[in-house]
Scaffold this motif. Structure first.
Motif, PDB file in Angstrom:
ATOM      1  N   ILE A   1      33.674  -6.760   7.844  1.00 37.26           N
ATOM      2  CA  ILE A   1      33.116  -6.978   6.512  1.00 37.26           C
ATOM      3  C   ILE A   1      31.945  -6.031   6.303  1.00 37.26           C
ATOM      4  O   ILE A   1      31.326  -5.570   7.267  1.00 37.26           O
TER       5      ILE A   1
ATOM      6  N   GLY B   1      28.450  -4.495   5.737  1.00 38.20           N
ATOM      7  CA  GLY B   1      27.147  -4.905   6.244  1.00 38.20           C
ATOM      8  C   GLY B   1      26.421  -3.702   6.809  1.00 38.20           C
ATOM      9  O   GLY B   1      26.812  -2.567   6.608  1.00 38.20           O
TER      10      GLY B   1
ATOM     11  N   ALA C   1      30.236 -15.808   3.349  1.00 34.11           N
ATOM     12  CA  ALA C   1      30.857 -14.578   3.856  1.00 34.11           C
ATOM     13  C   ALA C   1      31.562 -14.831   5.183  1.00 34.11           C
ATOM     14  O   ALA C   1      32.644 -14.284   5.432  1.00 34.11           O
ATOM     15  N   SER C   2      30.990 -15.684   6.021  1.00 36.04           N
ATOM     16  CA  SER C   2      31.626 -15.979   7.308  1.00 36.04           C
ATOM     17  C   SER C   2      32.936 -16.743   7.108  1.00 36.04           C
ATOM     18  O   SER C   2      33.893 -16.530   7.845  1.00 36.04           O
ATOM     19  N   TRP C   3      32.976 -17.620   6.109  1.00 34.47           N
ATOM     20  CA  TRP C   3      34.224 -18.339   5.815  1.00 34.47           C
ATOM     21  C   TRP C   3      35.295 -17.374   5.325  1.00 34.47           C
ATOM     22  O   TRP C   3      36.448 -17.474   5.702  1.00 34.47           O
ATOM     23  N   ARG C   4      34.884 -16.436   4.457  1.00 29.57           N
ATOM     24  CA  ARG C   4      35.848 -15.444   3.954  1.00 29.57           C
ATOM     25  C   ARG C   4      36.376 -14.597   5.111  1.00 29.57           C
ATOM     26  O   ARG C   4      37.574 -14.321   5.191  1.00 29.57           O
ATOM     27  N   ALA C   5      35.488 -14.169   5.988  1.00 34.98           N
ATOM     28  CA  ALA C   5      35.879 -13.330   7.122  1.00 34.98           C
ATOM     29  C   ALA C   5      36.817 -14.072   8.063  1.00 34.98           C
ATOM     30  O   ALA C   5      37.677 -13.456   8.694  1.00 34.98           O
TER      31      ALA C   5
ATOM     32  N   ASP D   1      24.759 -17.456   1.277  1.00 36.14           N
ATOM     33  CA  ASP D   1      25.631 -16.294   1.063  1.00 36.14           C
ATOM     34  C   ASP D   1      26.276 -15.834   2.373  1.00 36.14           C
ATOM     35  O   ASP D   1      27.470 -15.508   2.408  1.00 36.14           O
ATOM     36  N   ALA D   2      25.506 -15.805   3.446  1.00 33.97           N
ATOM     37  CA  ALA D   2      26.042 -15.411   4.751  1.00 33.97           C
ATOM     38  C   ALA D   2      27.064 -16.427   5.252  1.00 33.97           C
ATOM     39  O   ALA D   2      28.088 -16.059   5.841  1.00 33.97           O
TER      40      ALA D   2
END
Length: 74
Positions: free
Chosen positions: A9, A11, A36-40, A32-33
């Motif tokens: 992702i 970064g 993003a971790s769930w999306r990743a 937000d982080a």
């Protein structure tokens, strides 16, 4: 055995100093982080949308940064 896969992702390098001293801005950055971790990790967009809505309502209802809340909500 299933083969594990990784997703890159966007970064950058980890900053050396603090990103902010504002607790509300820091909490927003943490959320937000987290998203993003769930999306990743490949969570369903529907799951993310539903859960982030609940998380945002909960954080708003607390009225203070999450790390300042104890078991009694104070």
């Amino acid at each position: 055995m299933a083969e594990a896969s990784l997703q890159v992702i966007a970064g950058g390098a980890v900053p050396q100093g603090p990103l902010t001293t504002d607790p509300w801005q820091f909490q927003t950055m943490c959320v937000d982080a987290f998203v993003a971790s769930w999306r990743a990790r490949g969570f369903s967009p529907v799951t993310i949308d539903n859960d982030i809505g609940l998380l945002e309502r909960t954080l708003t209802a607390l009225g203070r940064p999450a790390w300042e809340v104890n078991a009694r909500g104070h």
